[in-house]
Motif scaffolding. Structure first.
Motif, PDB file in Angstrom:
ATOM      1  N   ASP A 116       0.839  -1.204   0.000  1.00 37.94           N
ATOM      2  CA  ASP A 116       0.000   0.000   0.000  1.00 37.94           C
ATOM      3  C   ASP A 116       0.874   1.254   0.000  1.00 37.94           C
ATOM      4  N   ALA A 117       1.956   1.218   0.801  1.00 34.92           N
ATOM      5  CA  ALA A 117       2.829   2.388   0.897  1.00 34.92           C
ATOM      6  C   ALA A 117       3.458   2.713  -0.453  1.00 34.92           C
ATOM      7  N   GLU A 118       3.717   1.683  -1.250  1.00 32.51           N
ATOM      8  CA  GLU A 118       4.327   1.902  -2.566  1.00 32.51           C
ATOM      9  C   GLU A 118       3.274   2.084  -3.661  1.00 32.51           C
ATOM     10  N   ALA A 119       2.007   2.107  -3.256  1.00 30.53           N
ATOM     11  CA  ALA A 119       0.889   2.285  -4.205  1.00 30.53           C
ATOM     12  C   ALA A 119       0.993   1.305  -5.376  1.00 30.53           C
ATOM     13  N   LEU A 120       1.254   0.052  -5.052  1.00 28.36           N
ATOM     14  CA  LEU A 120       1.356  -0.974  -6.094  1.00 28.36           C
ATOM     15  C   LEU A 120      -0.013  -1.189  -6.742  1.00 28.36           C
ATOM     16  N   PRO A 121      -0.079  -1.195  -8.069  1.00 29.42           N
ATOM     17  CA  PRO A 121      -1.383  -1.475  -8.704  1.00 29.42           C
ATOM     18  C   PRO A 121      -1.870  -2.878  -8.324  1.00 29.42           C
ATOM     19  N   LYS A 122      -3.180  -3.072  -8.400  1.00 32.05           N
ATOM     20  CA  LYS A 122      -3.786  -4.330  -7.928  1.00 32.05           C
ATOM     21  C   LYS A 122      -3.188  -5.557  -8.631  1.00 32.05           C
ATOM     22  N   ALA A 123      -3.012  -5.438  -9.962  1.00 35.15           N
ATOM     23  CA  ALA A 123      -2.504  -6.594 -10.700  1.00 35.15           C
ATOM     24  C   ALA A 123      -1.090  -6.949 -10.252  1.00 35.15           C
ATOM     25  N   LEU A 124      -0.286  -5.928 -10.004  1.00 34.38           N
ATOM     26  CA  LEU A 124       1.093  -6.177  -9.573  1.00 34.38           C
ATOM     27  C   LEU A 124       1.119  -6.734  -8.144  1.00 34.38           C
ATOM     28  N   SER A 125       0.244  -6.187  -7.290  1.00 34.22           N
ATOM     29  CA  SER A 125       0.131  -6.719  -5.919  1.00 34.22           C
ATOM     30  C   SER A 125      -0.219  -8.198  -5.963  1.00 34.22           C
ATOM     31  N   SER A 126      -1.161  -8.553  -6.831  1.00 36.47           N
ATOM     32  CA  SER A 126      -1.589  -9.956  -6.918  1.00 36.47           C
ATOM     33  C   SER A 126      -0.424 -10.841  -7.357  1.00 36.47           C
ATOM     34  N   ARG A 127       0.384 -10.357  -8.303  1.00 40.42           N
ATOM     35  CA  ARG A 127       1.526 -11.157  -8.764  1.00 40.42           C
ATOM     36  C   ARG A 127       2.558 -11.325  -7.655  1.00 40.42           C
ATOM     37  N   LEU A 128       2.753 -10.251  -6.883  1.00 38.03           N
ATOM     38  CA  LEU A 128       3.725 -10.322  -5.791  1.00 38.03           C
ATOM     39  C   LEU A 128       3.244 -11.281  -4.702  1.00 38.03           C
ATOM     40  N   GLU A 134       3.505 -16.408  -1.985  1.00 38.54           N
ATOM     41  CA  GLU A 134       2.758 -17.599  -1.578  1.00 38.54           C
ATOM     42  C   GLU A 134       3.535 -18.844  -1.995  1.00 38.54           C
ATOM     43  N   ARG A 135       4.248 -18.749  -3.105  1.00 41.35           N
ATOM     44  CA  ARG A 135       5.097 -19.860  -3.573  1.00 41.35           C
ATOM     45  C   ARG A 135       6.491 -19.792  -2.976  1.00 41.35           C
ATOM     46  N   ARG A 136       6.728 -18.820  -2.086  1.00 40.36           N
ATOM     47  CA  ARG A 136       8.047 -18.614  -1.452  1.00 40.36           C
ATOM     48  C   ARG A 136       9.115 -18.428  -2.512  1.00 40.36           C
ATOM     49  N   SER A 137       8.809 -17.646  -3.508  1.00 39.28           N
ATOM     50  CA  SER A 137       9.640 -17.584  -4.695  1.00 39.28           C
ATOM     51  C   SER A 137      10.149 -16.163  -4.909  1.00 39.28           C
ATOM     52  N   LEU A 138      11.370 -15.923  -4.470  1.00 36.98           N
ATOM     53  CA  LEU A 138      11.952 -14.592  -4.601  1.00 36.98           C
ATOM     54  C   LEU A 138      12.182 -14.232  -6.066  1.00 36.98           C
ATOM     55  N   HIS A 139      12.571 -15.232  -6.885  1.00 38.10           N
ATOM     56  CA  HIS A 139      12.839 -14.925  -8.303  1.00 38.10           C
ATOM     57  C   HIS A 139      11.550 -14.558  -9.042  1.00 38.10           C
ATOM     58  N   ARG A 140      10.422 -15.181  -8.645  1.00 38.87           N
ATOM     59  CA  ARG A 140       9.148 -14.791  -9.277  1.00 38.87           C
ATOM     60  C   ARG A 140       8.764 -13.381  -8.840  1.00 38.87           C
ATOM     61  N   ALA A 141       9.066 -13.045  -7.577  1.00 42.13           N
ATOM     62  CA  ALA A 141       8.788 -11.685  -7.100  1.00 42.13           C
ATOM     63  C   ALA A 141       9.625 -10.693  -7.899  1.00 42.13           C
ATOM     64  N   ALA A 142      10.889 -11.057  -8.163  1.00 45.88           N
ATOM     65  CA  ALA A 142      11.769 -10.169  -8.930  1.00 45.88           C
ATOM     66  C   ALA A 142      11.237  -9.994 -10.350  1.00 45.88           C
ATOM     67  N   GLU A 143      10.754 -11.080 -10.947  1.00 48.76           N
ATOM     68  CA  GLU A 143      10.167 -10.998 -12.296  1.00 48.76           C
ATOM     69  C   GLU A 143       8.969 -10.041 -12.293  1.00 48.76           C
ATOM     70  N   ALA A 144       8.125 -10.206 -11.266  1.00 48.87           N
ATOM     71  CA  ALA A 144       6.898  -9.396 -11.206  1.00 48.87           C
ATOM     72  C   ALA A 144       7.224  -7.912 -11.058  1.00 48.87           C
ATOM     73  N   LEU A 145       8.243  -7.610 -10.244  1.00 52.03           N
ATOM     74  CA  LEU A 145       8.520  -6.211  -9.910  1.00 52.03           C
ATOM     75  C   LEU A 145       9.518  -5.560 -10.859  1.00 52.03           C
ATOM     76  N   ALA A 146       9.953  -6.301 -11.883  1.00 51.51           N
ATOM     77  CA  ALA A 146      11.094  -5.912 -12.714  1.00 51.51           C
ATOM     78  C   ALA A 146      11.228  -4.408 -12.983  1.00 51.51           C
ATOM     79  N   ASP A 147      10.158  -3.772 -13.453  1.00 58.19           N
ATOM     80  CA  ASP A 147      10.309  -2.374 -13.872  1.00 58.19           C
ATOM     81  C   ASP A 147       9.754  -1.379 -12.859  1.00 58.19           C
ATOM     82  N   HIS A 148       9.403  -1.832 -11.694  1.00 58.01           N
ATOM     83  CA  HIS A 148       8.773  -0.916 -10.725  1.00 58.01           C
ATOM     84  C   HIS A 148       9.844  -0.112  -9.985  1.00 58.01           C
ATOM     85  N   PRO A 149       9.594   1.178  -9.769  1.00 57.50           N
ATOM     86  CA  PRO A 149      10.622   1.994  -9.098  1.00 57.50           C
ATOM     87  C   PRO A 149      10.957   1.519  -7.677  1.00 57.50           C
TER      88      PRO A 149
END
Lengths: 212, 295
Positions: B133-145, B150-165
């Motif tokens: 919420d503090a980073e105002a992540l859009p809903k779709a990106l929040s869901s991916r994160l 949920e899969r305990r997957s840091l690399h998937r989190a990195a993929e999801a957040l790739a271009d986010h500031p």
């Protein structure tokens, strides 16, 4: 109780099994040459199952195997509840949209009825949605390269490692849709309810398989 | 149910057929012109029943019965038997006391269910929700994160957040959450998160919970902190608890605080509760009898 690790047969196994040799998880060579299904490792109480990649996630999600190694393409094509602990960076490929030489993405976009042959239906659908494209998907399991050559489809979505197979068939990559690689997966129940048993094995596998 | 009766929980029976078929995993069908759904969850069904029938909520509620959910795999059962309880209160200052009461009930479950032992995993939904919420992540990106964690997957989190500031900050935080489930060591790690100050209150809450619950633990139960428990993040707002049997594939009971459910429905009520998955328990008794007491 024996802990089972599910390892894939095929392309990833060719890279993976030599990396496990001389580690605590080295597979018993004599058992490998026999027809036994569970292969002992150098660690007592830990055995390996060699499985077809597409079956492997179910063995892990069902808790039969506590840990496993499987391609992310397989994971993304099936909806199973498991943990994905590490990207092992083995068997790295591109998931690409490919067509005959001279055909561009724009020309495919302009087609009123686009047909794409692929084994990767879920990932292709997701990419089509993100590109706001519609297409008829032709499900194929192997030799997908034949589809555009013989007129079954306008393009294919397939894994590309070096591109030599594509070139040999007069095809080209026109859009990279994603990257796939082998992942270390764990059964949610085993990992969360017995972290003391499973987490050290997961660390051992990661350190043996993750290239520096 | 006996355990809940003895602690003053009053059984309520919401309808098996609900007229609000909003949940995508519910089993839906037409009753003449009306789309209806089989009960997919007790908490939501009870909430709607309470709103209709009670100007003031009964404080302690219990329930037992079937829920039906569509499954991803054809071989998975759609019908599940669940038993649970909910504690609803009007004053947020009561939350701590209510949470401890429910945690104590959950801690008694292994003995009540005949398990030889169990693991209780303590998490907190705000540990991920507040930074997102503090980073105002859009809903779709929040869901991916959330899906990645949920899969305990840091690399998937990195993929999801790739271009986010805020990718670097959020990934450092995700790495903190993904420490192996542990006790106070995990809590100390949270102090090094980029969101440590933002999450000061939650960290103090978890510390207090560990301090309060550890002396009350029965001998057959281990309490673990699981910072990456992000399952049900859209529903839970505060601390969460999940009961596992060693080696079981799925949790046997789960619960937590969900303070936004009633306000979203127009009532300023606060709530927490938990649910015991009896179908899973029976499956476990059949497949892993060694996990249960013989007498």
């Amino acid at each position: 109780m024996t802990i089972l690790i599910a390892l894939p047969k095929g392309r990833i196994a060719d890279e993976l099994l030599p990396m496990l040799a001389h580690t605590a998880l080295a597979l018993d060579e004599r058992a490998m040459k026999s027809r036994v299904l569970c292969i002992p490792t150098a660690t007592p109480g830990v055995e390996a199952l060699l499985l077809k990649g597409s079956d492997l996630p179910r063995y892990v999600a069902g808790g039969v195997a506590a840990l496993g190694v499987v391609g992310s393409d397989t994971l993304d094509e099936c909806e199973v509840d498991l943990l994905e602990l590490a990207d092992l960076q083995l068997g790295v490929c591109r998931l690409s949209l490919c067509a005959l030489q001279g055909i561009s993405l724009e020309s495919l976009r302009r087609k009123p009825h686009l047909r794409i042959a692929t084994k990767y239906l879920r990932m292709t659908r997701a990419w089509l949605r993100s590109e706001e494209l519609t297409a008829e998907l032709v499900p194929l399991q192997s030799s997908v390269e034949l589809a555009p050559i013989l007129g079954l489809a306008d393009a294919i979505v397939d894994l590309v490692q070096t591109g030599s197979t594509l070139r040999a068939h007069g095809l080209q990559e026109i859009q990279v849709m994603g990257r796939t690689s082998a992942r270390l997966v764990a059964s949610r129940g085993a990992y969360l309810s017995e972290p003391g048993r499973i987490a050290p094995l997961a660390r051992l596998l990661t350190s043996a398989l993750l290239k520096p | 149910m006996e355990m809940m009766d003895s602690h003053g929980y009053q059984e309520l029976r919401p309808s098996l057929v609900l007229r609000e078929p909003v949940e995508e995993h519910s089993i839906r069908f037409f009753d003449e012109d009306h789309l209806v759904a089989l009960r997919w969850d007790f908490t939501v069904a009870l909430a709607r029943m309470l709103l209709r029938r009670f100007p003031e909520p009964p404080r302690r509620i219990s329930y037992a019965g079937d829920v039906f959910r569509r499954t991803a795999q054809s071989w998975e059962p759609m019908e599940h038997v669940e038993v649970g309880c909910e504690h609803i209160h009007l004053d947020p200052a009561d939350s701590r006391e209510v949470d401890v009461e429910l945690a104590c009930l959950m801690m008694s479950l292994p003995s009540v269910l005949g398990l030889k032992g169990g693991i209780l995993a303590l998490g907190h939904a705000a540990l991920l929700r507040r930074p997102m919420d503090a980073e105002a992540l859009p809903k779709a990106l929040s869901s991916r994160l959330v899906w990645a964690l949920e899969r305990r997957s840091l690399h998937r989190a990195a993929e999801a957040l790739a271009d986010h500031p805020a990718a670097e900050r959020l990934l450092a935080h995700a790495e903190t959450l993904l420490v192996e489930p542990d006790g106070e060591a995990s809590l100390a790690a949270l102090g090094h998160s980029p969101y440590a100050i933002l999450l000061e209150e939650e960290r103090a809450h978890l510390q207090r919970a560990l301090t309060a619950l550890t002396p009350l633990l029965p001998d057959n139960l281990i309490l673990r902190l699981d910072l990456a428990d992000v399952k049900g993040l859209d529903f839970y707002t505060g601390p969460t608890l999940r009961l596992w049997a060693p080696g079981a594939q799925q949790e046997l009971a789960a619960g937590g605080r969900y303070d936004s459910l009633f306000p979203d429905l127009g009532r300023p009520w606060y709530a927490a509760g938990f649910c015991v998955r009896l179908t899973r328990l029976l499956d476990l008794a059949e497949t892993r009898p060694e996990l249960f007491e013989t007498e």
